[in-house]
Structure formats: structure tokens, C-alpha cells
Design a protein around this motif. Sequence first.
Motif, PDB file in Angstrom:
ATOM      1  N   ALA A 278       0.814  -1.216   0.000  1.00  0.00           N
ATOM      2  CA  ALA A 278       0.000   0.000   0.000  1.00  0.00           C
ATOM      3  C   ALA A 278       0.846   1.264   0.000  1.00  0.00           C
ATOM      4  O   ALA A 278       0.334   2.365  -0.191  1.00  0.00           O
ATOM      5  N   ARG A 279       2.173   1.099   0.209  1.00  0.00           N
ATOM      6  CA  ARG A 279       3.077   2.264   0.150  1.00  0.00           C
ATOM      7  C   ARG A 279       3.475   2.592  -1.281  1.00  0.00           C
ATOM      8  O   ARG A 279       4.094   3.632  -1.530  1.00  0.00           O
ATOM      9  N   LEU A 280       3.161   1.722  -2.226  1.00  0.00           N
ATOM     10  CA  LEU A 280       3.466   2.036  -3.620  1.00  0.00           C
ATOM     11  C   LEU A 280       2.555   3.173  -4.090  1.00  0.00           C
ATOM     12  O   LEU A 280       1.445   3.344  -3.567  1.00  0.00           O
ATOM     13  N   PRO A 281       3.011   3.938  -5.079  1.00  0.00           N
ATOM     14  CA  PRO A 281       2.230   5.116  -5.493  1.00  0.00           C
ATOM     15  C   PRO A 281       0.777   4.751  -5.854  1.00  0.00           C
ATOM     16  O   PRO A 281       0.551   3.842  -6.658  1.00  0.00           O
ATOM     17  N   GLY A 377       6.087  -9.723 -13.532  1.00  0.00           N
ATOM     18  CA  GLY A 377       5.131  -9.254 -14.520  1.00  0.00           C
ATOM     19  C   GLY A 377       3.871  -8.613 -13.993  1.00  0.00           C
ATOM     20  O   GLY A 377       3.108  -8.061 -14.771  1.00  0.00           O
ATOM     21  N   TYR A 378       3.626  -8.686 -12.675  1.00  0.00           N
ATOM     22  CA  TYR A 378       2.461  -7.971 -12.153  1.00  0.00           C
ATOM     23  C   TYR A 378       2.923  -6.545 -11.825  1.00  0.00           C
ATOM     24  O   TYR A 378       3.697  -5.976 -12.603  1.00  0.00           O
ATOM     25  N   HIS A 379       2.524  -5.982 -10.725  1.00  0.00           N
ATOM     26  CA  HIS A 379       2.694  -4.535 -10.586  1.00  0.00           C
ATOM     27  C   HIS A 379       3.851  -4.081  -9.712  1.00  0.00           C
ATOM     28  O   HIS A 379       4.175  -2.896  -9.687  1.00  0.00           O
ATOM     29  N   ILE A 380       4.479  -5.006  -8.969  1.00  0.00           N
ATOM     30  CA  ILE A 380       5.432  -4.573  -7.931  1.00  0.00           C
ATOM     31  C   ILE A 380       6.636  -3.849  -8.541  1.00  0.00           C
ATOM     32  O   ILE A 380       7.011  -2.759  -8.102  1.00  0.00           O
ATOM     33  N   ALA A 381       7.232  -4.446  -9.550  1.00  0.00           N
ATOM     34  CA  ALA A 381       8.441  -3.843 -10.122  1.00  0.00           C
ATOM     35  C   ALA A 381       8.133  -2.487 -10.747  1.00  0.00           C
ATOM     36  O   ALA A 381       8.887  -1.522 -10.586  1.00  0.00           O
ATOM     37  N   ALA A 382       7.018  -2.414 -11.472  1.00  0.00           N
ATOM     38  CA  ALA A 382       6.648  -1.134 -12.084  1.00  0.00           C
ATOM     39  C   ALA A 382       6.361  -0.095 -11.007  1.00  0.00           C
ATOM     40  O   ALA A 382       6.725   1.079 -11.142  1.00  0.00           O
ATOM     41  N   GLY A 383       5.697  -0.536  -9.936  1.00  0.00           N
ATOM     42  CA  GLY A 383       5.399   0.380  -8.832  1.00  0.00           C
ATOM     43  C   GLY A 383       6.670   0.894  -8.166  1.00  0.00           C
ATOM     44  O   GLY A 383       6.776   2.070  -7.811  1.00  0.00           O
ATOM     45  N   LEU A 384       7.649  -0.002  -8.002  1.00  0.00           N
ATOM     46  CA  LEU A 384       8.925   0.428  -7.411  1.00  0.00           C
ATOM     47  C   LEU A 384       9.654   1.398  -8.333  1.00  0.00           C
ATOM     48  O   LEU A 384      10.264   2.368  -7.873  1.00  0.00           O
ATOM     49  N   ALA A 385       9.590   1.141  -9.635  1.00  0.00           N
ATOM     50  CA  ALA A 385      10.224   2.060 -10.586  1.00  0.00           C
ATOM     51  C   ALA A 385       9.568   3.437 -10.499  1.00  0.00           C
ATOM     52  O   ALA A 385      10.247   4.478 -10.490  1.00  0.00           O
ATOM     53  N   ASP A 386       8.247   3.438 -10.406  1.00  0.00           N
ATOM     54  CA  ASP A 386       7.500   4.689 -10.262  1.00  0.00           C
ATOM     55  C   ASP A 386       7.925   5.404  -8.976  1.00  0.00           C
ATOM     56  O   ASP A 386       8.241   6.605  -8.973  1.00  0.00           O
ATOM     57  N   LEU A 387       7.982   4.641  -7.881  1.00  0.00           N
ATOM     58  CA  LEU A 387       8.322   5.213  -6.576  1.00  0.00           C
ATOM     59  C   LEU A 387       9.719   5.831  -6.584  1.00  0.00           C
ATOM     60  O   LEU A 387       9.904   6.993  -6.195  1.00  0.00           O
ATOM     61  N   LEU A 388      10.695   5.064  -7.047  1.00  0.00           N
ATOM     62  CA  LEU A 388      12.078   5.560  -6.992  1.00  0.00           C
ATOM     63  C   LEU A 388      12.287   6.706  -7.980  1.00  0.00           C
ATOM     64  O   LEU A 388      13.006   7.669  -7.685  1.00  0.00           O
ATOM     65  N   ALA A 389      11.668   6.623  -9.143  1.00  0.00           N
ATOM     66  CA  ALA A 389      11.799   7.720 -10.101  1.00  0.00           C
ATOM     67  C   ALA A 389      11.176   8.993  -9.548  1.00  0.00           C
ATOM     68  O   ALA A 389      11.682  10.100  -9.768  1.00  0.00           O
ATOM     69  N   ILE A 461      17.418  -4.194  -7.876  1.00  0.00           N
ATOM     70  CA  ILE A 461      16.233  -4.749  -7.197  1.00  0.00           C
ATOM     71  C   ILE A 461      15.655  -5.854  -8.071  1.00  0.00           C
ATOM     72  O   ILE A 461      14.983  -5.583  -9.070  1.00  0.00           O
ATOM     73  N   PRO A 462      15.940  -7.120  -7.735  1.00  0.00           N
ATOM     74  CA  PRO A 462      15.323  -8.212  -8.486  1.00  0.00           C
ATOM     75  C   PRO A 462      13.892  -8.453  -7.991  1.00  0.00           C
ATOM     76  O   PRO A 462      13.662  -8.564  -6.786  1.00  0.00           O
ATOM     77  N   VAL A 463      12.960  -8.481  -8.935  1.00  0.00           N
ATOM     78  CA  VAL A 463      11.551  -8.775  -8.608  1.00  0.00           C
ATOM     79  C   VAL A 463      11.225 -10.053  -9.369  1.00  0.00           C
ATOM     80  O   VAL A 463      10.755 -10.010 -10.508  1.00  0.00           O
ATOM     81  N   THR A 464      11.549 -11.178  -8.766  1.00  0.00           N
ATOM     82  CA  THR A 464      11.486 -12.441  -9.506  1.00  0.00           C
ATOM     83  C   THR A 464      10.485 -13.418  -8.916  1.00  0.00           C
ATOM     84  O   THR A 464       9.592 -13.881  -9.608  1.00  0.00           O
ATOM     85  N   SER A 465      10.632 -13.743  -7.646  1.00  0.00           N
ATOM     86  CA  SER A 465       9.660 -14.633  -6.993  1.00  0.00           C
ATOM     87  C   SER A 465       9.802 -14.480  -5.484  1.00  0.00           C
ATOM     88  O   SER A 465      10.736 -13.836  -5.006  1.00  0.00           O
ATOM     89  N   ARG A 466       8.862 -15.072  -4.769  1.00  0.00           N
ATOM     90  CA  ARG A 466       8.856 -14.940  -3.312  1.00  0.00           C
ATOM     91  C   ARG A 466       9.036 -16.304  -2.653  1.00  0.00           C
ATOM     92  O   ARG A 466       8.590 -17.319  -3.181  1.00  0.00           O
ATOM     93  N   GLU A 467       9.647 -16.272  -1.500  1.00  0.00           N
ATOM     94  CA  GLU A 467       9.932 -17.507  -0.767  1.00  0.00           C
ATOM     95  C   GLU A 467       9.057 -17.568   0.477  1.00  0.00           C
ATOM     96  O   GLU A 467       9.045 -16.626   1.275  1.00  0.00           O
ATOM     97  N   PRO A 468       8.323 -18.665   0.643  1.00  0.00           N
ATOM     98  CA  PRO A 468       7.514 -18.797   1.862  1.00  0.00           C
ATOM     99  C   PRO A 468       8.386 -18.706   3.106  1.00  0.00           C
ATOM    100  O   PRO A 468       9.476 -19.284   3.142  1.00  0.00           O
TER     101      PRO A 468
END
Lengths: 533, 162
Positions: A278-281, A377-389, A461-468
Amino acid sequence: MRDWHRAAALRARAAGFDVVYVYAAHTYLLSQFLDPALNPRGDDYGGSFANRARLVRELLEDTRAAVGDRMAVALRIEVIGEDGAGQEERAEFLHQIAPLVDVFDVTIPDYGTEMGPSRFVKEAALEGHIAHVRAATARPVVSVGRFTSPETMLGQLKRGVLDFIGAARPSIADPFLPAKIRDGRMDDIRECIGCNICYAHDGLGAPIRCTQNPTMGEEWRQGWHPEHVPAITGRSDPVLVVGGGPSGLEAALTLGRRGVQVVLAEAGEPGGRVTREARLPGLAEWARVRDWRLHQIGKLPNVTLYPGSRMTAGDVRETAIRHVLVATGSLWRADGRGRSLPGGAASFSDHRTLTPDQVLEGTRPALGPVVIFDDEGYHIAAGLADLLASEGREVTYVTPAGTVAEWASYTVEQSRLQARLIERGVTILAGQTVTALYPGTARLACAYTGRETDIPCAGFIPVTSREPQDALWLALKDVAKDRGLTSLHRIGDARAPGLIAHAVHDGHAAARAHLSPPTDIRRERVILPKARR
Amino acid sequence: MRDPRFDPLFQPLKIGPVTAPNRFWQVPHCSGMGNLYPATLAAMRGVKAEGGWGVVNSEYCSIHPTSDDTTAPYASLWDEGDVANMAAMADAVHAHGALAGVELWHGGQRSGNVLSRAAPLAPESLLAENVPLAKPADGPRRYPRLARLAPRGGVAGARGWL
């Protein structure tokens, strides 16, 4: 066409419907006739607006004549043309045909606004476009606007904008929204967060589901009701839920509503990934997943939340609670493992590497160019790019896909996310994979040819997969019997990292399954009669 | 009980020959259920009515095999079998005192008619959906007009309305 439509209207009446739509919106056939670019006909159905609208008028007349004595005739239509112009022309048309219409359902051709995700579009976004229709037609008007606030809804009526509060997504997130307003339980409304996961699943060809409402689509299949869960009667030992993210909160709430004593232990502050994402733009509304559940849990004396309580296996034993749900979530991998690099990349183990979770907790990459590798491919990486830019950083977004946030096309976010990154000056490298880090650079490989290039990289920042994060579950599982546990399950991302909707659904399912006999999940499909096998 | 200020939301309103019990209108929206899962659909719409929506509508409901949106899930009223299945939805909505609505739909060239194999219809001959070049993504506007035609297109040609 007119005969087909008339016959279908008669079948609708036979099926018992009370309202029948003539549908002249959303780029379908009647819209195609209305659109001069798509309708170059030289006959009575092309040319002037009146000609292009002739079929709409005829279908209204036909429908009225066929079923108008029994059914209300609704017209769904856009108040402007595909090019965004022509409001006066259309308003005049709506005025002229008003005697044929019992209710107008009006919208605009910009689907990114009408179906707008909360990331970009807020409540009541159509009002400025459609506010004139009621006066122009002197007929009841309905329109949408992802209305979740009773005050906003009331305002639409009082100010004469609408006669009916139209809703799709808010009715999916909370089918009982009207009943809650009726009964003065405003604070119980489970507000749509505008993530468009409902729409994404329709687009995938599957029944809709909802991040906020785990029972959506399960009403028949599993017999789930959005407001009622079966009470556990008689003996009911307490349940320990470890982890206060979306899955743990939903499990604790649902168990609480079933009458169980629940101890909810959260290592930090509740919310888990929802708080971070929720902290993403633009995603502030996503925090409703956390806030609604916390508020509801707060009404239940039998559910106690303990924030700041990280649990070890020994801590669990000390509670002497015999039913344990482990909802400890997942974290983004730093090693690059994912679809492109199933084995990861050893060189990603580098001081320049930060995970999305670390960035969303406030850590920032070292000064210099930042490379974000979107292999998800979902939104996290794009959101981080938006945030940092937005913070003035120089950002390169790398993806093996053809576009930014490719999967977000299902949620109607892709195109605007891509536009956002372009506008922010982010360098977008599509069709590329990050394969290794070298001093000062990241190595890319073309997803098609394998051709390699190196780009400057001070932060990665690799946005690849998550580990349980299921270490607690593993530790408890090995010695579950020794520790006297009656039941032990891991739920949500700790079991299988996925969408927030998956985590909420999993928590809900676990709470319903607790001390319940196994139930068959019904399947709806054609079963052939014996003679035809 | 509620603040009486909100009473206007609960005033019945006559629309043509029927009366909506209140001002909450579930607009037609896709469900991913349609004519494939009619019992699933009926139960879902019924819960909406139970929750107080005064008017509960179907999703887009095809009038004829020339408007076949396969592979996207859609409702249909092509024949008596469809009447029986859609009646299940209307009954589920009526059971809670709400009005049931249906959105009659013809997709024109937006319908590729992949299952019915009917020729797509449109004001004139143009590329239909689900044929080569006619499935623009929600992305680059290489074919601006076609892209606008598929504003809810996705990487897999996702369509529908919510």
C-alpha cells in the motif's frame, strides 16, 4: 438483427426478468453503428447522427412493443463519442429518445476511468461527465463510480446527479453494502480496494473473485455466505494464528466469528505485505484489506491481537494452545530465482542488491543508477520504478516481457503503468533479462537472441519470486505430536505465495475448515444422459 | 438503526411497469460464469439481492449465435435451454424481493464467433476479434482504432465489463 433482439427480449420475459437492457455502449454492435469511424454506411443507418443511431431507436421501439408492458426498458449508452467529443449531440439524442426509455445507465468510452483501478482513479470519477443526463432526459439515471462511501452515494441523489447508485465492484467486495447502510452499520462495509482482481479473473476466463470478499464466486460451489459462517458449538479449544498479514487476519476474524477463542500473534505491526504494498504510489486504498479486518476483529472479545510478538516453536509450546495456523507470509527472493533464472544468479548476492520488501520498508539503493529486474510481470516492479523515479532516482526497468507489468493488463493497469514510467523518465528495456552483476554494471541478455549488453548499475532490485517464510511451520511439523498439537496448518503466502486475494481466500478457507467435516466442492458441468454415452 | 438522512437511498422508485425497492442498482457486470456456470451465477446474484441491492442485473447476455464471445464467459438467451438457466438467476434475485435485469447484447465485430463459427457482423467489414492482427493488447496503440475497440483487451484478449 431486430428480429433476433425482439425474440431475445421475449425469452428474457419468459425467464422472469423485470428489466431489459438495450446495450449501446462498450464498443459493441450499437456503439459500432454510432461511431462514424466504424460506420461509413451510405444507407439509412450511416451518415448523420440520427441515421447512425437509427438501430438504437429501433431496438428501443421493438423492445418496448414486445415486453414494455411487463419489463422496464433500460438503455446503457455513453454520453460522448469514442473520440471524447459530441456530448451535445448525444444529449439531444438522449432527450429525443427518453419517451422510449425507463431508465438510463450512462457512462463514457474511457474504460480506464470507468473501470479505473484505485491506483489511478478514485470514487465518483464519472460524475463530471454524466451529471447533465438527468435534466436532459427527465428519466431516472444510474451510473457507476466505485461508490463505497454512503455519504458520497447520498450526495449523488441529493444533488440530482443520479437516481440509482450503480455498482459492480463495490457489490462484489460487499454484497451486503445496502443492508449495512439500511441497518446503520456503516463501519461494517467491506470497501472495494480497486485492485481489479475480479475483472482479471473474468479476463482469464474464470469466475470472478475478490481480494476483500473471499466468498465471491464460492456461493454455490462451496456454499459460502459473505456474512455468515457456521458457529462452532460445544467444545472449542483456542486457536493460535501466527502472523497478522492478510491471511492471518482473515483466518482470525473468521474463526472469531465462529465463536472460537483466537490468539493472533504478529511479529511486528499487523498488515504484512498489504502494509508494504500500500506504500506504492496510488495504492493507499489497498490498506483497506488490513484496516477492515482489524476493525472487525476489534469488535470480537474472543480474538486478541498481540503485535510485536515474534513466535518460536518454543513460544508456541508455552502457549499450550493445541490448534495452530501459521500465516507467516513470504518475502521476495534476493537471489534472482524465478521464471527466467530457475537456479538464480550467484552474482546477485551483492551489496547493491535490495529486495522489494527492503525498499518498501524504507531502505534505498546506493546513489547512482538503479536497475529493477521484473521477472514477475504484475505490478510490484513497475510500482517500485514509479516510486524511486518520483524520488529523483535514475531507474532502468528491465523485463523479458514485451511491456511493462504485462500481467497488469488483466487489471486495466498495464497501459497507464507504462505511460507513468515513460513520463517519469524511466528507461524501459523490454525483451531483456538480467543475468549477472559485475562491478559497476548489470549484464543483460536479450530474451530472443541471447545477445549480451552491460548497463550501469549502482543499485539492483530483483523482482522475480517470493519464498515462503515457513520455518516455524517446519519446526512445529517435525515435532507436532511431541508438542501436543491437535492441528497445524500453514496458510496464505507461507504455503504458496500468490495474490493478496489468494492469501485472504486461504485464510478464510482454513477458518471454515476448522473442526468441520470435510465438504465436497461442487462442480458445475454438463453430465451426459446414459443413453448418449 | 440508520441515520434518517440516508432514507433517500431507500425510497422505492417506479421505472416503467415495475418498481425498484430502493436506489441500489447492481449494474450489469461480467462474472466469469455466464452460460457455463448458471447455478454458480444464480447463487452469486441471489446473494447480491439478499444483501439489499434493489436491482440485480446479469452480465452481457448474447441474443444470437452471431454474437459469440468464446473464449470469454458470457450469458446467452439463444433458446429455451438458456431461458431455463437464466430463469434460475431471476428466481434467485426475486427470492429476496429485488428486481432482476438482463443486458441483451450483440458484440458486432467485437465477437469473433469462435465457437458458433458465424461470420462476425458489423456496420461494415473490418477485422473482428480473435483473428490475426485484431487482438490488440491493453498497450501500444499500434492500431489506435482497434485498440480503442478493445479497451479491456489484455494479453490474452481479455474482455468483459465489470
